[in-house]
Design a protein around this motif. Structure first.
Motif, mmCIF file in Angstrom:
data_model
loop_
_atom_site.group_PDB
_atom_site.id
_atom_site.type_symbol
_atom_site.label_atom_id
_atom_site.label_comp_id
_atom_site.label_asym_id
_atom_site.label_seq_id
_atom_site.Cartn_x
_atom_site.Cartn_y
_atom_site.Cartn_z
ATOM 1 N N ALA A 177 49.403 38.694 36.590
ATOM 2 C CA ALA A 177 48.827 39.364 37.762
ATOM 3 C C ALA A 177 47.983 40.551 37.337
ATOM 4 C CB ALA A 177 49.940 39.816 38.704
ATOM 5 N N PHE A 178 48.430 41.271 36.323
ATOM 6 C CA PHE A 178 47.685 42.428 35.842
ATOM 7 C C PHE A 178 46.308 42.014 35.325
ATOM 8 C CE2 PHE A 178 46.343 45.197 32.366
ATOM 9 C CZ PHE A 178 46.380 46.444 32.964
ATOM 10 N N VAL A 179 46.257 40.968 34.507
ATOM 11 C CA VAL A 179 44.980 40.504 33.956
ATOM 12 C C VAL A 179 44.060 40.039 35.078
ATOM 13 C CG1 VAL A 179 43.895 38.719 32.537
ATOM 14 C CG2 VAL A 179 45.936 39.910 31.702
ATOM 15 N N PHE A 180 44.620 39.312 36.046
ATOM 16 C CA PHE A 180 43.807 38.833 37.165
ATOM 17 C C PHE A 180 43.225 39.995 37.964
ATOM 18 C CE2 PHE A 180 43.501 37.693 41.692
ATOM 19 C CZ PHE A 180 42.550 36.670 41.607
ATOM 20 N N VAL A 181 44.071 40.964 38.301
ATOM 21 C CA VAL A 181 43.616 42.129 39.063
ATOM 22 C C VAL A 181 42.581 42.917 38.265
ATOM 23 C CG1 VAL A 181 44.330 44.356 40.023
ATOM 24 C CG2 VAL A 181 45.726 42.326 40.421
ATOM 25 N N ALA A 240 34.983 43.257 37.790
ATOM 26 C CA ALA A 240 33.779 42.575 38.275
ATOM 27 C C ALA A 240 33.239 43.244 39.533
ATOM 28 C CB ALA A 240 34.088 41.103 38.542
ATOM 29 N N ALA A 241 34.142 43.632 40.443
ATOM 30 C CA ALA A 241 33.707 44.278 41.685
ATOM 31 C C ALA A 241 33.063 45.632 41.410
ATOM 32 C CB ALA A 241 34.898 44.444 42.630
ATOM 33 N N PRO A 276 42.173 49.716 46.914
ATOM 34 C CA PRO A 276 42.971 48.494 46.759
ATOM 35 C C PRO A 276 43.095 48.035 45.312
ATOM 36 C CG PRO A 276 41.443 48.277 48.586
ATOM 37 C CD PRO A 276 41.081 49.541 47.874
ATOM 38 N N PHE A 277 42.020 48.212 44.537
ATOM 39 C CA PHE A 277 42.079 47.826 43.125
ATOM 40 C C PHE A 277 43.114 48.657 42.383
ATOM 41 C CE2 PHE A 277 40.106 48.677 38.806
ATOM 42 C CZ PHE A 277 40.701 47.567 38.212
ATOM 43 N N ALA A 278 43.074 49.979 42.560
ATOM 44 C CA ALA A 278 44.025 50.854 41.881
ATOM 45 C C ALA A 278 45.460 50.538 42.303
ATOM 46 C CB ALA A 278 43.695 52.313 42.172
ATOM 47 N N GLN A 279 45.662 50.274 43.594
ATOM 48 C CA GLN A 279 47.000 49.977 44.084
ATOM 49 C C GLN A 279 47.510 48.648 43.533
ATOM 50 O OE1 GLN A 279 48.928 52.091 46.134
ATOM 51 N NE2 GLN A 279 50.493 50.677 45.402
ATOM 52 N N ALA A 280 46.642 47.634 43.529
ATOM 53 C CA ALA A 280 47.043 46.327 43.005
ATOM 54 C C ALA A 280 47.334 46.408 41.515
ATOM 55 C CB ALA A 280 45.949 45.300 43.281
ATOM 56 N N HIS A 309 45.026 43.649 49.584
ATOM 57 C CA HIS A 309 44.307 44.437 48.590
ATOM 58 C C HIS A 309 43.394 43.550 47.743
ATOM 59 C CE1 HIS A 309 47.713 47.656 48.782
ATOM 60 N NE2 HIS A 309 46.799 47.833 49.712
ATOM 61 N N LEU A 310 43.900 42.396 47.338
ATOM 62 C CA LEU A 310 43.088 41.472 46.546
ATOM 63 C C LEU A 310 41.905 40.963 47.356
ATOM 64 C CD1 LEU A 310 45.882 39.388 44.765
ATOM 65 C CD2 LEU A 310 44.609 41.339 43.879
ATOM 66 N N ALA A 311 42.122 40.736 48.646
ATOM 67 C CA ALA A 311 41.041 40.243 49.507
ATOM 68 C C ALA A 311 39.917 41.269 49.622
ATOM 69 C CB ALA A 311 41.588 39.898 50.888
ATOM 70 N N VAL A 312 40.283 42.549 49.728
ATOM 71 C CA VAL A 312 39.265 43.607 49.831
ATOM 72 C C VAL A 312 38.461 43.698 48.541
ATOM 73 C CG1 VAL A 312 38.891 46.093 50.043
ATOM 74 C CG2 VAL A 312 40.495 44.945 51.566
ATOM 75 N N VAL A 313 39.139 43.624 47.405
ATOM 76 C CA VAL A 313 38.435 43.700 46.117
ATOM 77 C C VAL A 313 37.510 42.492 45.952
ATOM 78 C CG1 VAL A 313 38.695 43.801 43.609
ATOM 79 C CG2 VAL A 313 40.307 45.016 45.082
ATOM 80 N N ALA A 314 38.006 41.311 46.314
ATOM 81 C CA ALA A 314 37.182 40.104 46.219
ATOM 82 C C ALA A 314 35.980 40.190 47.158
ATOM 83 C CB ALA A 314 38.018 38.870 46.552
ATOM 84 N N ALA A 315 36.205 40.725 48.361
ATOM 85 C CA ALA A 315 35.095 40.895 49.307
ATOM 86 C C ALA A 315 34.070 41.877 48.753
ATOM 87 C CB ALA A 315 35.634 41.384 50.657
ATOM 88 N N GLY A 316 34.548 42.925 48.100
ATOM 89 C CA GLY A 316 33.632 43.880 47.479
ATOM 90 C C GLY A 316 32.781 43.226 46.409
#
Length: 243
Positions: free
Chosen positions: A135-139, A145-146, A203-207, A221-228
């Motif tokens: 999960a850490f690597v994915f986040v 990227a965002a 959201p990125f920092a929290q995730a 949180h992941l959705a917001v980062v992906a949307a960004g």
């Protein structure tokens, strides 16, 4: 592509003060804050210390924001200003390859910075490795990227290499604040935390912190980062000028 990657890497390494600042500042702050502020190494009510997840995740955010808001815009606007991208557009090598190489190099620098932060925390404070490594690597990759996409938008809007750092700073410091760099998100007023929740950095920092501490990052949180990533990536493609 391989040759371009080698050349750009050499040019990147020549600017060693910027590289040292990008990697050294977060690590230095981690060590200074952890060693000089007792509360950083004291266990809270949950038994977790700030040096275990909160502080390292903030320093990781700092490193990535420095790359996204300062390094990427400065390099690309300078290339555009000097006509490098325009000249490349007349060759079979599309300038987009140079863009991709720059993003790859900065992503690698971000990975190196995060690895050094993890190692420094483990050696200096006995901080654990990220408890959910997948999960850490994915986040980390999604958030990187965002943030780099935001850097591309800055590079598109900056008229020249001299103004790019100023525009980057105007963007960077609010994102640092909303990401919880100075005021932890947990104690932010509700209205401010609501803004932070949609800032990409928050959201990125929290995730990132959640994955580091062994919790599953929230889908919101992941959705917001992906949307960004989608929004700023789309803006960068639409606004970026090769000359």
């Amino acid at each position: 592509m391989k040759k371009m990657l080698i050349v750009e890497t050499r040019l990147y390494l020549r600017d060693w003060p910027s590289l040292l600042f990008t990697i050294g500042l977060p690590v230095g702050l981690l060590l200074v804050l952890g060693l000089s502020i007792p509360v950083m190494t004291e266990a809270g009510t949950s038994g977790e210390r700030m040096v275990d997840a909160q502080l390292p995740s903030m320093m990781t955010l700092l490193a990535l924001l420095t790359l996204a808001c300062n390094i990427v815009p400065a390099v690309l606007t300078t290339y555009r200003e000097r006509g490098v991208l325009r000249r490349m557009s007349t060759t079979p090598v599309h300038p987009g390859r140079l863009l991709g190489v720059q993003l790859l190099i900065n992503l690698v620098v971000g990975v190196v910075s995060a690895a050094i932060l993890i190692g420094a925390g483990a050696v200096a404070f006995g901080s654990p490795l990220p408890r959910q490594p997948v999960a850490f690597v994915f986040v980390f990759l999604l958030g990187s990227a965002a943030l780099l996409a935001i850097g591309l938008v800055i590079a598109a809007l900056a008229p020249n290499g001299k103004t790019a750092p100023g525009i980057g700073a105007v963007v960077m410091f609010p994102l640092m604040f909303l990401g919880g760099m100075w005021v932890p998100r947990e104690i932010m007023p509700d209205a401010l935390r609501a803004v932070s929740d949609f800032s990409v950095a928050g959201p990125f920092a929290q995730a990132l912190k959640d994955a580091w501490a062994g919790q599953s990052p929230e889908l919101g949180h992941l959705a917001v980062v992906a949307a960004g990533l989608v929004i700023f990536g789309g803006l960068a493609v639409r606004l970026f000028r090769w000359e």
